[in-house]
Scaffold this active site. Structure first.
Site, PDB file in Angstrom:
ATOM      1  CB  SER A 111      33.672  75.959  16.959  1.00  0.00           C
ATOM      2  OG  SER A 111      33.826  75.694  18.308  1.00  0.00           O
ATOM      3  CG  HIS A 136      29.488  75.456  16.653  1.00  0.00           C
ATOM      4  ND1 HIS A 136      29.591  74.041  16.506  1.00  0.00           N
ATOM      5  CD2 HIS A 136      30.301  75.778  17.533  1.00  0.00           C
ATOM      6  CE1 HIS A 136      31.326  73.342  16.870  1.00  0.00           C
ATOM      7  NE2 HIS A 136      31.209  74.131  17.891  1.00  0.00           N
TER       8      HIS A 136
END
Length: 207
Positions: A111, A136
């Site tokens: 992330s 993501h």
């Protein structure tokens, strides 16, 4: 002595930090291990990316720039991700300061951790061989009146678009590919991260 909530949370971990003793012309001097490594221009970004940790990382980068604006800084990352605004304060500082920031993934960079990993100086972004990277789209959850939820939803879409643009810039991937690949969690091995452009090389040893 009283502790703030954040200090209280950090205190048990600080008790486990080893101390290093050095002999100098003035006698012995002791450092905690992280302060000693900071002398070698090494910074650790570990755990959740949140405001307290981000402020420490930013302060260390600014200090090292003031000490020597020509020497590289080495940012070791082992993070599951965290708060976008905290991560962006680190990102902007990395781009703002004069020294190149070499990023090294050990363990995982997921992330926001992956975003900061790929934001290192081109040619100086490294994965250790058994580390993993996960990209993501930003996560968000909101409560309140419908109008407020709509405002926050629009804001997170703007943040998503901005982060995708920056990821495309740093990886060399087309924006459409970044948008597609960050729609869901995407895990990459160290070698896959090189192929994708998130990092430049995999190092198994210093040689």
């Amino acid at each position: 002595m009283s502790y703030s909530g954040e200090q209280e949370r950090q205190a048990p971990h600080m008790a486990l930090v080893p101390m290093v003793v050095e002999q100098t012309a003035r006698g012995e001097r002791s450092y905690d291990i992280y302060s000693r490594l900071l002398k070698e221009r090494i910074i650790f970004l570990t755990g959740q990316v949140e405001d307290y940790m981000a402020n420490l990382v930013v302060a260390q980068m600014l200090f090292l720039e003031a000490e020597n604006p020509e020497k590289d800084i080495y940012l070791y990352i082992n993070s599951p991700g965290g708060v976008i605004t905290a991560g962006m304060s680190i990102y902007d500082t990395m781009q703002f300061i004069k020294p190149d920031v070499s990023t090294i993934c050990m363990g995982q960079a997921c992330s926001m951790g992956a975003f900061l990993l790929t934001a290192g100086a081109k040619g100086k972004r490294i994965c250790l061989p058994n580390s993993r990277v996960m990209i993501h789209q930003p996560l968000g959850g909101f409560q309140g009146q419908a109008t407020d939820i709509e405002i926050h939803a629009k804001e997170i879409l703007k943040v998503k678009a901005k982060m995708n643009e920056l990821m495309a810039k740093h990886t060399g991937q087309p924006l459409e590919a970044i948008e597609r690949d960050t729609e869901r969690d995407r895990f990459l091995s160290a070698s896959e991260a090189v192929e994708y452009g998130l990092v430049d090389s995999v190092f198994t040893n210093r040689g």
